[in-house]
Design a protein around this motif. Structure first.
Motif, mmCIF file in Angstrom:
data_model
loop_
_atom_site.group_PDB
_atom_site.id
_atom_site.type_symbol
_atom_site.label_atom_id
_atom_site.label_comp_id
_atom_site.label_asym_id
_atom_site.label_seq_id
_atom_site.Cartn_x
_atom_site.Cartn_y
_atom_site.Cartn_z
ATOM 1 N N LYS A 202 44.360 -28.924 -18.156
ATOM 2 C CA LYS A 202 44.725 -28.656 -16.762
ATOM 3 C C LYS A 202 44.226 -27.280 -16.340
ATOM 4 N N ARG A 203 44.372 -26.291 -17.222
ATOM 5 C CA ARG A 203 43.898 -24.941 -16.898
ATOM 6 C C ARG A 203 42.384 -24.914 -16.727
ATOM 7 N N ARG A 204 41.680 -25.623 -17.624
ATOM 8 C CA ARG A 204 40.215 -25.680 -17.511
ATOM 9 C C ARG A 204 39.794 -26.330 -16.198
ATOM 10 N N SER A 205 40.521 -27.372 -15.801
ATOM 11 C CA SER A 205 40.212 -28.073 -14.557
ATOM 12 C C SER A 205 40.412 -27.152 -13.357
ATOM 13 N N ILE A 206 41.502 -26.377 -13.374
ATOM 14 C CA ILE A 206 41.791 -25.451 -12.277
ATOM 15 C C ILE A 206 40.718 -24.365 -12.199
ATOM 16 N N ARG A 207 40.332 -23.832 -13.372
ATOM 17 C CA ARG A 207 39.290 -22.797 -13.399
ATOM 18 C C ARG A 207 37.962 -23.347 -12.881
ATOM 19 N N ALA A 208 37.649 -24.588 -13.274
ATOM 20 C CA ALA A 208 36.388 -25.212 -12.842
ATOM 21 C C ALA A 208 36.371 -25.398 -11.325
ATOM 22 N N LYS A 209 37.496 -25.837 -10.752
ATOM 23 C CA LYS A 209 37.577 -26.034 -9.306
ATOM 24 C C LYS A 209 37.432 -24.707 -8.564
ATOM 25 N N LYS A 210 38.052 -23.653 -9.092
ATOM 26 C CA LYS A 210 37.940 -22.337 -8.457
ATOM 27 C C LYS A 210 36.495 -21.853 -8.477
ATOM 28 N N GLU A 211 35.829 -22.072 -9.603
ATOM 29 C CA GLU A 211 34.427 -21.649 -9.723
ATOM 30 C C GLU A 211 33.556 -22.402 -8.719
ATOM 31 N N LEU A 212 33.761 -23.710 -8.591
ATOM 32 C CA LEU A 212 32.967 -24.510 -7.667
ATOM 33 C C LEU A 212 33.201 -24.090 -6.223
ATOM 34 N N ASN A 213 34.445 -23.716 -5.909
ATOM 35 C CA ASN A 213 34.747 -23.229 -4.561
ATOM 36 C C ASN A 213 34.026 -21.921 -4.282
ATOM 37 N N LEU A 214 34.007 -21.034 -5.276
ATOM 38 C CA LEU A 214 33.309 -19.751 -5.120
ATOM 39 C C LEU A 214 31.804 -19.950 -4.958
ATOM 40 N N LEU A 215 31.284 -20.973 -5.621
ATOM 41 C CA LEU A 215 29.844 -21.263 -5.542
ATOM 42 C C LEU A 215 29.484 -22.071 -4.296
ATOM 43 N N GLY A 216 30.496 -22.417 -3.511
ATOM 44 C CA GLY A 216 30.248 -23.106 -2.254
ATOM 45 C C GLY A 216 29.856 -24.559 -2.365
ATOM 46 N N LYS A 217 30.383 -25.259 -3.366
ATOM 47 C CA LYS A 217 30.044 -26.671 -3.511
ATOM 48 C C LYS A 217 30.545 -27.459 -2.301
ATOM 49 N N PRO A 218 29.677 -28.325 -1.728
ATOM 50 C CA PRO A 218 30.070 -29.107 -0.550
ATOM 51 C C PRO A 218 31.296 -29.978 -0.819
ATOM 52 N N LYS A 219 32.080 -30.174 0.218
ATOM 53 C CA LYS A 219 33.258 -31.032 0.090
ATOM 54 C C LYS A 219 32.821 -32.486 0.039
ATOM 55 N N ARG A 220 33.507 -33.267 -0.764
ATOM 56 C CA ARG A 220 33.166 -34.679 -0.928
ATOM 57 C C ARG A 220 33.292 -35.424 0.398
ATOM 58 N N ALA A 221 32.517 -36.492 0.493
ATOM 59 C CA ALA A 221 32.585 -37.319 1.699
ATOM 60 C C ALA A 221 33.943 -37.996 1.778
ATOM 61 N N ARG A 222 34.460 -38.115 2.989
ATOM 62 C CA ARG A 222 35.762 -38.746 3.184
ATOM 63 C C ARG A 222 35.599 -40.247 3.421
ATOM 64 N N SER A 223 36.599 -40.980 3.022
ATOM 65 C CA SER A 223 36.605 -42.429 3.265
ATOM 66 C C SER A 223 37.110 -42.687 4.679
ATOM 67 N N GLY A 224 36.921 -43.911 5.140
ATOM 68 C CA GLY A 224 37.412 -44.265 6.465
ATOM 69 C C GLY A 224 38.917 -44.067 6.571
ATOM 70 N N PHE A 225 39.645 -44.425 5.524
ATOM 71 C CA PHE A 225 41.100 -44.261 5.543
ATOM 72 C C PHE A 225 41.487 -42.783 5.601
ATOM 73 N N ASN A 226 40.773 -41.922 4.856
ATOM 74 C CA ASN A 226 41.084 -40.496 4.872
ATOM 75 C C ASN A 226 40.885 -39.892 6.255
ATOM 76 N N ILE A 227 39.842 -40.338 6.962
ATOM 77 C CA ILE A 227 39.602 -39.848 8.323
ATOM 78 C C ILE A 227 40.713 -40.332 9.249
ATOM 79 N N PHE A 228 41.096 -41.593 9.123
ATOM 80 C CA PHE A 228 42.204 -42.157 9.899
ATOM 81 C C PHE A 228 43.489 -41.384 9.617
ATOM 82 N N LEU A 229 43.707 -41.057 8.358
ATOM 83 C CA LEU A 229 44.912 -40.339 7.940
ATOM 84 C C LEU A 229 44.971 -38.950 8.561
ATOM 85 N N SER A 230 43.847 -38.215 8.504
ATOM 86 C CA SER A 230 43.833 -36.845 9.029
ATOM 87 C C SER A 230 44.053 -36.822 10.542
#
Length: 227
Positions: free
Chosen positions: A98-126
């Protein structure tokens, strides 16, 4: 039973963390308006400038605690049954993962990795989450999911089209980002060719099978004709 990871001896603090704990109150008093982040930066700078002789005091304290920690760990492990030891080992593995996963996500955010594409349901939800009635976020989510399931194909179509557009956006941004990562020597963050290939829809696969069968039939007819 009767043994948990909470009873596991705590790992000793590093020399730097000991310095921070000892000096944080004084630094806070001198810089009452500073944010926590600014205060940590000041402490980090002070640690870097600290003479080696003074750092050694904190390092010796760490070594003493590590020796005590080793003795405590030996006693702790001695009281565990094989089953308890295995359970705690698995719990520890999950915590580290879990710690490795959190560190990896933080690193990807710092490196500016694009956000994943949203599904139709996710857009409806938001679009509908704030206005939806519900006692809790979970209740709202369930209600909106049920609503989505009941929508007709034509009602879902605008959201599904937005999702398709978002897929194009994501792929284009990912290509640019991955090219940048290669320049930075971070090929480990680039998707493999297999990951980039999209799976064929069921209809397309069936069409391919039909075409293949048809092709085989045509070849057989041609062969018979030649004979």
């Amino acid at each position: 039973r009767g043994i948990s990871s909470d009873q596991r001896p705590k790992r000793p603090l590093t020399a730097y963390l000991r310095f921070v704990i000892d000096n944080r109150p004084a630094f806070r008093e001198k810089n009452p308006e500073a944010s926590n982040l600014e205060l940590i930066k000041k402490l980090a700078g002070a640690w870097k400038e600290l003479p080696a002789s003074q750092k050694q005091v904190y390092e010796e304290a760490r070594k003493t605690d590590w020796k005590r920690y080793g003795e405590q760990m030996a006693a702790y492990k001695a009281q565990l049954t094989p089953a308890q030891a295995a359970a705690l080992k698995e719990e520890r593995r999950k915590q580290l993962a879990k710690r490795r996963s959190i560190r990896a996500k933080k690193e990807l955010n710092l490196l500016g990795k694009p956000k994943r594409a949203r599904s139709g349901f996710n857009i409806f939800l938001s679009e509908n989450f704030q206005e939806s009635e519900g006692i809790s976020p979970v209740a709202k989510l369930k209600k909106l999911f049920d609503t989505w399931q009941k929508l007709s194909t034509s009602q879902k179509q605008p959201y599904l089209q937005l999702a398709e557009d978002d897929k194009v956006r994501y792929e284009n941004e990912m290509k640019s980002w991955e090219a940048k990562m290669i320049e930075l020597g971070r090929e480990d963050l680039v998707r493999s060719k297999k990951q980039r290939l999209k799976k064929k829809p069921v209809e397309t696969a069936k069409q391919a099978e039909t075409a293949k069968a048809s092709s085989g039939g045509n070849k057989a007819k041609l062969k018979k004709s030649e004979e």
